[in-house]
Design an enzyme around this catalytic site. Structure first.
Site, mmCIF file in Angstrom:
data_model
loop_
_atom_site.group_PDB
_atom_site.id
_atom_site.type_symbol
_atom_site.label_atom_id
_atom_site.label_comp_id
_atom_site.label_asym_id
_atom_site.label_seq_id
_atom_site.Cartn_x
_atom_site.Cartn_y
_atom_site.Cartn_z
ATOM 1 N N LYS A 190 0.844 -1.196 0.000
ATOM 2 C CA LYS A 190 0.000 0.000 0.000
ATOM 3 C C LYS A 190 0.876 1.241 0.000
ATOM 4 C CE LYS A 190 -1.879 2.504 3.219
ATOM 5 N NZ LYS A 190 -1.698 3.844 2.613
ATOM 6 N N THR A 244 6.653 6.996 13.882
ATOM 7 C CA THR A 244 6.827 6.149 15.072
ATOM 8 C C THR A 244 5.471 5.853 15.703
ATOM 9 O OG1 THR A 244 9.069 6.911 15.424
ATOM 10 C CG2 THR A 244 7.920 6.085 17.361
ATOM 11 N N GLY A 247 3.909 3.145 13.757
ATOM 12 C CA GLY A 247 4.719 1.948 13.989
ATOM 13 C C GLY A 247 4.343 1.278 15.309
ATOM 14 N N GLU A 264 10.546 0.763 10.081
ATOM 15 C CA GLU A 264 11.533 1.819 9.813
ATOM 16 C C GLU A 264 10.822 3.126 10.101
ATOM 17 O OE1 GLU A 264 13.275 4.599 8.738
ATOM 18 O OE2 GLU A 264 13.145 4.108 6.600
ATOM 19 N N CYS A 298 13.477 10.570 6.762
ATOM 20 C CA CYS A 298 13.470 10.022 8.125
ATOM 21 C C CYS A 298 14.832 10.171 8.784
ATOM 22 C CB CYS A 298 13.020 8.576 8.117
ATOM 23 S SG CYS A 298 13.903 7.569 6.933
ATOM 24 N N GLU A 393 10.438 15.076 15.826
ATOM 25 C CA GLU A 393 10.682 15.102 14.390
ATOM 26 C C GLU A 393 9.767 16.156 13.757
ATOM 27 O OE1 GLU A 393 9.422 11.472 12.367
ATOM 28 O OE2 GLU A 393 11.258 11.551 11.191
#
Ligand code: NAI
Length: 780
Positions: A190, A244, A247, A264, A298, A393
Site C-alpha cells: 500500500k 513512530t 509503527g 523503519e 526520516c 521530528e
C-alpha cells in the site's frame, strides 16, 4: 534586462522539465485508477483525489480499497507464492533483472511522475530516487541468484504486507518489494495516500516485465487500508516505513499474531561538526542533510551540533548559504527545494515552528511561489537540548542547532533522543571520527558525508526508530525464515509431589542479581518437586521489583559491551570448564528435576558454551563496496540489555543456550529460568560466580513466566526480549514491547530442539546483535 544586469544578479533562468509525457500517461490510464491485483488493474471505485502539491492541481482519482479488495489482493498473493518460490533463484533473478531494465528504460517518466505527485525537485527524483530504485532491483536480482548457494538453510516467509510513506514513494517501494521478491515472497503493497502514482506505474512495469500474476499486488487508500493489511490473518509479515506513532500501533496490532514485523520509523538525527572540520564541506553537507527532499527524510540531519569555537563562523556561513537556496517549481531543474508533499504536512510544519517562542529563527528571505505547499528553509538556533523542537521530528525543512565543547559532550547530546536512526560526523581527524562513530546510538553513521544510501549497505534504526534492516545481506534476514516446520510446544507444568525427605543441611536457592545472591523482594518461595514426586527444594518467586533490580544491575554492567571478543571467549570457556568440573552434580540434578538423561544435557551445555566461545571473536561485520567514494562498514554491535525467558523443558541447556550467545556478543542478560524446573539455574549461578563473569552481566531470576514477562517487555531500559517459554506469553511480550519499541524474539508457541542444531547458531547471534552501517571515505 541588460547584459550588465544579468552579470550583476547572476540569476538562473528557469529550466523546466516537461510534464507532458507523465500527464499523457495519466490520461492514457483514464485519470482514474483501480488497484493492481492478480496481474491486472481493477475497475476504479469510490476514492479520493491525488494532487500535485506544488500547484494543487488534481492529477488522478484513486480508489480507496475495501476489505474485499484487500482480501482479493492477499488471496492472489497467497495463490502465487508457492509457484514463485519454486521458480528458483535464477528464475526470480531473471524477473527482477527485467524489472530493473524497464525501470531504466522508463527512468524519466518515473522521475517526472514522482516530482508531480510528491513535489520533490526533479533533479533529486531523476538523479537520486530513480537510480537508487534501479540499483535496488539489480542488486536483489543478484541476491535471488545467490539465494540457493549462500542461504541454503533459509526460505521465503510467504505473503508480505508492505506499507510505505510519501517522502520517497518509489524508492521505498523498491526497498520493500525487491528483497521480498528475491527471497521468494509475494507482496501486497500500500503506497501512501498522497503519493500512489509511481507505484501504479510500477505495477504497469511488472505487467510489461511478464511478472507472474499475483506476485506483486498494489492496493491504494489511507491508513484504514493499512490497518486492513496489518490485521489480515493470511499475511506472514508486515514491513512498515512511516511515523513512530503508527509503527507503535502496528506493533500492538500484530502482537501475538505470529506475523514477522520490521519497522523503519522516524528520527531526529544529529549532525555533528567538530572544530577541525572542513567547514565549507560541512555546510554543503548540511544543505543536503536537512534541505534534501524539503527535509522530509526520516534520517535527515535535523539537529545540528557544532563545536563552540567555530559555531559563530559556521552559522554565519550556513545562513549565507541558506539565503542562496532556490525554492520553487519542482519541475525546474535549477531549484534546490520544491514543495512539501501535502497541505496537511505544510500545516504541521507551520504549527510546530509558529509554536516555538524560544531561540532565534532565521528563514530564507525570498518570495515563495503562491498556491503550492512551499515552506522556506529555516534555522532555529539557541534552543535547550530538552526543547520539544530539539526532540520531536519536524519532518520539514527546519534545522535546529546547539553547540558543544568536547567530543564527550557531543556524544551525550547526540544520544539525547528517543530515536536512533542516523548520525553524521564532520572532522578532518580520522581518529576522532572513528572514536565517535561507535559511541553514537544510531543505525547509520556517515563520516564527512551525509544521506548516502546504497542497496548493498543496510539501513535501519535502533530505539524508537524501529528495527530490521533494509539492504545488504542483513536486509534479507527480514524476508526469510529457517527452513522446516516447527511443532507446537506443550505447556510444561511443574511437577507436584508429597515425598519430603529431610536434608542434612538446607540448600537455599536465591536469585542472582548484580553478581550477588539475593532474596526475592516479595519474600515468597515455592516448592520444587521431582518427576517422581520427591521434594527437591524451594525456589524464590521473583517479582517486578526483582526484575527492576536485575535490569539496573545489567545496565550498570555496560563495560561488558566494550570488552573484546577474545576476552568474552575466554570467560565462556572458563564457564564451560567449571561446569565440566561439576558435571556429575548437575547431571543428577537434571535427572531428578526432569526425569531426562541429565548427563546428556550437561554435555550439550558444555558443547554450547564452547560454540559461543568460538563465535565470540568471529561473528564479525563486513565492509561493503558501494558505488561511491567510500566504504560502508557493517559493524555488529550488541543489542544492549536482553531479557530472556528461558525454555521450560531443558533446565540447564535452555538457560545456557540463550545466555551464551547474548553475552558472547557483548550483551548483558536478565534470564528468567525454566519455570517448571528452576533448580539447575540456581545451581548454575555458582558456576558463573567462579568463572570471572563480571557482576551484572548475567542475572538469573526464578518465578512465573507469565507474571514476569510483562514487566520485562515493558521496561524502558531493556533493549530486547526473547521468549522460549512454554507459557502462552508471546503476544503479551510483543504488545508490551510497543512502549519503547524494543526488539522481540518469541516462539509463538512453537517448539525448538535444544539438543540439535536449531538450538544454536546464527539465528541467536543475529538476535544478539544489531548492524550499524558506518560510511567512511575510502579510495578515490
Ligand atoms: P504515517 O505513518 O501516518 O503514514 C505512513 C503510511 O502508513 C501511509 O501509507 C499511511 O496510509 C499508513 N498508515 C497510517 N495509519 C496507519 C495504520 N493505523 N495502520 C497501518 N498503516 C497506516 O505518516 P504520515 O501521517 O503520512 O506523516 C506523519 C508524520 O510521520 C510525519 O510528519 C513524519 O514525522 C512521520 N513520517 C516519517 C516517515 C519516515 O520515513 N520515517 C515517513 C512519513 C512520515
Amino acid at each position: 534586462m541588460t547584459v550588465k544586469d544579468i552579470f550583476e544578479t547572476m540569476d538562473y533562468g528557469p529550466a523546466p522539465e516537461s510534464a507532458a509525457e507523465a500527464l499523457a500517461w495519466l490520461v492514457d490510464q483514464g485519470d482514474r485508477f483501480g488497484h493492481f491485483i492478480d496481474g491486472d488493474f481493477t475497475e476504479a471505485g469510490e476514492g479520493f483525489e491525488s494532487k500535485n502539491p506544488a500547484t494543487g492541481e488534481v492529477l488522478a482519482v484513486l480508489t480507496q480499497a475495501t476489505q474485499g479488495d484487500v482480501d482479493a489482493a492477499v488471496a492472489a498473493a497467497r495463490k502465487a507464492q508457492p509457484k514463485w518460490e519454486k521458480l528458483g533463484g535464477h528464475g526470480r533473478a531473471k524477473h527482477l533483472y527485467a524489472i530493473a531494465r524497464l525501470l531504466q528504460k522508463h527512468a524519466r517518466l518515473f522521475a517526472v511522475l514522482e516530482t508531480l505527485d510528491n513535489g520533490k525537485p526533479i533533479r533529486e527524483a531523476r538523479d537520486i530516487d530513480v537510480p537508487l530504485v534501479q540499483r535496488h532491483f539489480y542488486f536483489h536480482a543478484g541476491m535471488a541468484q545467490l539465494m540457493e548457494s549462500e542461504l541454503p538453510d533459509r526460505e521465503a516467509l510467504g505473503v508480505c504486507g508492505q506499507i510505505i510513506p510519501w517522502n520517497f514513494p518509489l524508492l521505498m517501494l523498491a526497498w520493500k518489494v525487491a528483497p521480498a521478491l528475491a527471497m521468494g515472497n509475494t507482496v501486497v503493497l500500500k503506497p501512501a495516500e498522497y503519493t500512489s502514482l509511481t507505484a501504479l506505474l510500477f505495477a504497469d512495469i511488472c505487467r510489461k516485465a511478464g511478472l507472474p500474476k499475483g506476485v506483486v499486488n498494489i492496493v491504494t487508500g489511507d491508513g484504514a487500508v493499512g490497518e486492513m493489511i496489518v490485521g489480515h490473518p493470511d499475511i506472514d509479515k508486515i514491513a512498515f516505513t512511516g511515523s513512530t506513532e503508527v509503527g507503535r500501533k502496528i506493533r500492538a496490532a500484530t502482537a501475538g499474531s505470529g506475523k514477522a514485523l520490521t519497522l523503519e520509523l522516524g528520527g531526529k538525527s544529529p549532525y555533528i561538526v567538530f572544530d577541525d572540520a572542513d567547514i565549507d564541506s560541512a555546510v554543503e553537507g548540511l544543505v543536503d542533510a536537512i534541505w534534501f527532499n524539503q527535509g522530509q527524510v526520516c534520517c535527515a540531519g535535523s539537529r545540528l551540533l557544532v563545536q563552540e569555537g567555530i559555531a559563530e563562523r559556521f552559522i554565519d556561513k550556513l545562513k549565507a548559504r541558506m539565503d542562496k537556496l532556490r525554492v520553487g517549481d519542482p519541475l525546474d531543474k535549477c531549484i534546490d527545494m520544491g514543495a512539501l508533499a501535502d497541505p496537511v504536512q505544510l500545516q504541521t510544519v507551520r504549527d510546530m515552528v509558529d509554536g516555538c517562542t524560544d531561540g532565534e529563527i532565521h528563514r530564507l528571505n525570498a518570495q515563495l511561489p503562491a498556491g503550492g505547499c512551499y515552506y522556506p528553509p529555516t534555522l532555529i538556533t539557541g534552543l535547550e537540548p530538552s526543547h520539544p523542537l530539539m526532540q520531536e521530528e519536524i519532518f520539514g525543512p527546519v534545522l535546529v542547532s546547539t553547540t558543544f565543547r568536547t567530543p564527550a559532550e557531543a556524544v551525550a547530546l547526540a544520544n539525547n533522543t528517543r530515536y536512533g536512526l542516523a548520525a553524521t560526523v564532520w572532522t578532518e581527524n580520522v581518529n576522532l571520527a572513528l572514536d565517535i562513530a561507535p559511541k553514537l546510538v544510531a543505525g547509520v553513521v556517515w563520516v564527512n558525508a551525509t544521506n548516502l544510501f546504497d542497496a548493498a549497505a543496510g539501513f535501519g534504526g535502533v530505539r524508537e526508530s524501529g528495527y530490521g534492516r533494509e539492504g545488504g545481506w542483513e536486509g534479507l534476514q527480514s524476508y526469510t525464515k529457517p527452513k522446516g516446520k516447527a511443532k507446537p510446544l506443550a505447556r510444561q507444568e511443574p511437577f507436584a509431589g508429597d515425598k519430603i525427605e529431610p536434608e542434612t543441611v538446607d540448600r537455599t536457592a536465591k536469585l542472582y542479581i548484580g553478581g550477588k545472591q539475593a532474596r526475592p523482594d516479595g519474600g515468597y518461595s515455592r516448592d520444587v518437586w521431582s518427576k517422581s514426586g520427591k521434594h527437591l527444594g524451594e525456589v524464590p518467586i521473583a517479582s517486578r521489583k526483582d526484575i527492576r533490580n536485575a535490569v539496573e544491575a545489567a545496565r550498570g554492567a555496560a563495560g561488558w559491551s566494550k570488552t573484546t571478543g577474545h576476552l568474552r571467549a575466554q570467560i565462556l570457556y572458563y564457564i564451560a570448564e567449571n561446569l565440566s568440573a561439576r558435571a556429575d552434580e548437575f547431571s543428577h540434578r537434571i535427572d531428578a528435576l526432569s526425569g531426562h538423561h541429565g548427563a546428556k544435557e550437561v554435555e550439550a551445555s558444555i558443547r554450547r558454551l564452547f560454540t559461543y566461545a568460538a563465535w565470540a571473536d568471529k561473528y564479525d561485520g563486513q565492509a561493503k563496496g558501494v558505488p561511491i567514494r567510500g566504504v560502508a562498514l557493517s559493524m555488529r554491535e550488541p543489542v544492549g540489555v536482553i531479557g530472556a525467558i528461558c525454555p521450560d523443558e531443558a533446565p540447564l541447556l535452555g538457560l545456557v543456550s540463550v545466555m551464551a550467545p547474548a553475552i558472547a556478543m557483548g550483551n548483558r542478560a536478565v534470564l528468567v529460568a525454566s519455570e517448571a524446573m528452576p533448580l539447575a539455574a540456581t545451581d548454575f549461578y555458582q558456576v558463573l560466580d567462579t568463572s570471572d563473569v563480571p557482576a551484572g552481566v548475567a542475572n538469573i531470576l526464578t518465578g512465573s513466566h507469565a507474571e514476569l514477562a510483562g514487566t520485562l517487555a515493558s521496561h524502558l531500559d531493556v533493549d530486547a526480549v526473547w521468549s522460549f517459554s512454554s507459557s502462552d506469553i508471546s503476544g503479551l511480550i510483543e504488545r508490551e514491547s510497543a512502549g519503547n519499541l524494543k526488539r522481540t524474539w518469541v516462539n509463538n508457541g512453537l517448539a525448538r530442539d535444544w539438543m540439535g542444531t536449531e538450538g544454536e547458531g546464527r539465528a541467536f547471534l543475529d538476535a544478539a546483535t544489531e548492524v550499524k552501517t558506518i560510511w567512511v571515505p575510502y579510495g578515490e
